[in-house]
Design an enzyme around this catalytic site. Structure first.
Site, short mmCIF file in Angstrom:
data_model
loop_
_atom_site.label_atom_id
_atom_site.label_comp_id
_atom_site.label_asym_id
_atom_site.label_seq_id
_atom_site.Cartn_x
_atom_site.Cartn_y
_atom_site.Cartn_z
N ASP A 150 -93.49 12.23 -0.41
CA ASP A 150 -93.39 11.87 0.99
C ASP A 150 -92.22 10.92 1.23
O ASP A 150 -92.02 9.96 0.49
CB ASP A 150 -94.70 11.21 1.45
N GLU A 185 -90.25 16.07 0.70
CA GLU A 185 -90.35 16.01 2.16
C GLU A 185 -89.05 15.38 2.67
O GLU A 185 -88.89 14.16 2.67
CB GLU A 185 -91.56 15.19 2.60
#
Length: 582
Positions: free
Chosen positions: A220, A262
């Site tokens: 992330d 991401e």
């Protein structure tokens, strides 16, 4: 540490690692289909989700992305992205043992399990953060702590704000006067990867999850993890070094595990996160720009920008694997190629973003989309968009108005967009509920900890009573489910969708239709998508005989193909003397 983690890896996972090492392209199969979901919204608990695996398999899903479920403080979690314990699950969902049992069941069912790993920051409630705030030796250095605003102000001269409306600035002053870097929200404290203890301990946290049976780790906010004064603190060279190190860590301990980056940015900043053949980084990345451009194309009814983007994507190495999606847990940000749009169509960025948001929130008469804005900043004109795929396509408005004609057209639009997603190279990812055309859930407005975050509009509970209608084609849920299921099955069986197929875009003879050509050996497939609400004749000028796969219609010559409003076609060239299904 690596040796300790390898010793702790159980034998079924080691055997799976060996099988995957023997078949390096195991995740490039054309039958790969993903779905992302929140466990609480989908089933309530991890154990209940395990019982729902047959439904996911009925959908054709073999890649399951569980949205953040690690322990985080209620009301200060940013949807689970403020982790207070990387080795514990949210109590209401179950335990880490429950997660491991789900992972075991997925592995036995041939389903890969993906989990988010929040790298950039921890919750202010994390053990490290609490000790840092108390001033315990070795913990303040894990974050960016300062006693005055001098250095934070220097940082903020060049750091773009992530959430300028809801969380302005990049630093937060604590109640004891200390100042800590918080690029996202005040309760998310940025980690300092210049401290080797941070990298070592976070790598061990990552491996703890892979040893529970997680197959894919979603890194992330990876572009943010290295900070330097005088820079944007994004996409710095050290970020790629750290990504490379994590890839090596996994290749040593758990070589069957994949890394998903991401990187929500334009293509030229995304592609470097694949690394190189000699120094690979992430196995997979999100195709964010194509998603945003798809919705733009639906609004303007002109495929020019999407065609231009696909021309770029089609030139990338075939081993670059993208995850393609229409909707996800997040908002839609309008990160388009505005310099090209301005040069080609005299489109101004701020005005166009407003047009797109007005279009999909039902403010314009030419479309019945129903969405809501996220992080609306009227002065900057940079609001983003929320809503389920079906609601944005007009299904919600058609149902509310009881308008059968409008419903038919909006369902066709929804299915066309999914067909377009499935036609791209990479792994298609469904958002839970989209397979049955689930609509917006406005109940979040009445929940205090959710009502300020419009992303909960499309994060509603999965409606199992509607899923019960999935086999009844007299209902719209049945039509949407069965139509999508047929596309998924056709894709899985057609070699033209192989990862190593040749792919290019071609002229369709009309600005309303995108034409994508796929070729594998002697097989050729032309995919057509009408982004307008009108009947359109696409002049693709193809010689030979073709069969349209969805409706099995035969074309002796395909010079022109008529497409229904929001219609699409998968045209497979017939081999000489053979039918398309020979």
């Amino acid at each position: 540490m690596l040796r300790r983690c390898w010793d702790a890896r159980k034998e079924p996972l080691k055997r799976q690692d060996e099988r995957r090492e023997a078949e390096p392209g195991w995740y490039l199969r054309r039958d790969m289909l993903g779905m992302m979901l929140y466990v609480d919204a989908f089933a309530g608990t991890l154990n209940a989700a395990r019982e729902k695996l047959p439904y996911l398999q009925e959908c054709g899903v073999n890649y399951l992305h569980l949205m953040p479920l690690l322990k985080s403080p209620k009301g200060r979690s940013d949807g689970g992205y403020a982790v207070s314990d990387f080795r514990s699950v949210q109590p209401e969902l179950g335990t880490m043992d429950d997660l491991e049992r789900l992972a075991d069941a997925c592995r036995d069912s041939g389903v890969c399990l993906c989990l988010d790993f929040v790298m950039n920051h921890t919750s202010e409630d994390h053990e490290w953060a609490k000790k840092a705030k108390r001033g315990e030796p070795g913990y303040r250095e894990r974050y960016f702590f300062y006693d005055s605003w001098e250095i934070p102000r220097a940082f903020e001269q060049t750091i773009p704000q992530v959430f300028p409306t809801t969380a302005p600035g990049s630093f937060t002053q604590l109640d004891n006067g200390q100042i800590v870097m918080t690029n996202f929200y005040p309760y998310q404290w940025d980690l300092n990867y210049a401290n080797p203890m941070v990298l070592n301990d976070m790598a061990e946290n990552l491996l703890y999850l892979t040893n529970r049976g997680i197959d894919v780790i979603r890194l992330d906010a990876v572009p943010y993890i290295w900070k330097e004064i005088g820079t944007s603190c994004r996409n710095l060279p050290q970020v790629h070094t750290l990504s490379r190190i994590l890839r090596m860590v996994c290749e040593i301990v758990c070589p069957g595990v994949l890394l998903l980056g991401e990187v929500v940015m334009e293509p030229e900043k995304v592609v470097p996160y694949f690394g190189t053949a000699e120094k690979p980084e992430c196995h997979m990345l999100y195709n964010v720009t194509t998603m945003a451009t798809t919705w733009h194309t639906l609004a303007v009814r002109d495929v020019s920008l999407l065609k231009r983007q696909m021309e770029t994507v089609c030139t990338l190495p075939k081993e670059f694997l993208f995850l393609n999606y229409l909707r996800c847990h997040d908002d839609i940000g309008w990160g388009l190629d505005y310099s090209w749009l301005k040069a080609r169509f005299q489109i101004e960025e701020t005005a166009h973003k407003k047009f797109l948001n007005d279009y999909f929130t039902g403010k314009l008469p030419e479309h019945s989309g129903r969405g809501e804005l996220y992080n609306d900043a009227p002065r900057l004109g940079d609001a983003r968009l929320c809503g389920t795929a079906a609601s944005l396509c007009g299904v919600e408005a058609a149902v509310y108005e009881n308008n059968a004609e409008k419903l038919e057209r909006s369902v066709a639009c929804d299915l066309m967009l999914h067909a377009w997603m499935l036609s791209q190279s990479g792994i298609p990812i469904l958002y839970s509920g989209d397979e049955i055309g689930q609509l917006n859930d406005y109940s979040y407005h009445a929940v205090p900890e959710k009502r300020d975050d419009s992303r909960y509009l499309h994060r509603g509970n999965f409606q199992w009573e509607l899923a019960e209608l999935r086999n009844d084609t007299s209902t719209r849920q049945g039509r949407q489910f069965q139509g999508l299921k047929k596309l998924i099955q056709l894709r899985a069986g057609e070699p033209c969708f192989d990862a190593d197929a040749d792919v290019w875009v071609q002229n369709s003879g009309t600005p309303h239709v995108l034409a994508l050509h796929r070729r594998k050996s002697s097989r050729e497939l032309v995919c057509l998508f009408n982004f307008s609400p009108y009947f359109i004749d696409a002049g693709i000028g193809l010689d030979g005989s073709y069969t349209e796969l969805i409706y099995e219609k035969h074309y002796e010559r395909a010079k022109t193909v008529r497409l229904y409003p929001y219609g699409f076609a998968w045209m497979l060239k017939e081999e000489s003397g053979k039918g398309a299904f020979s």
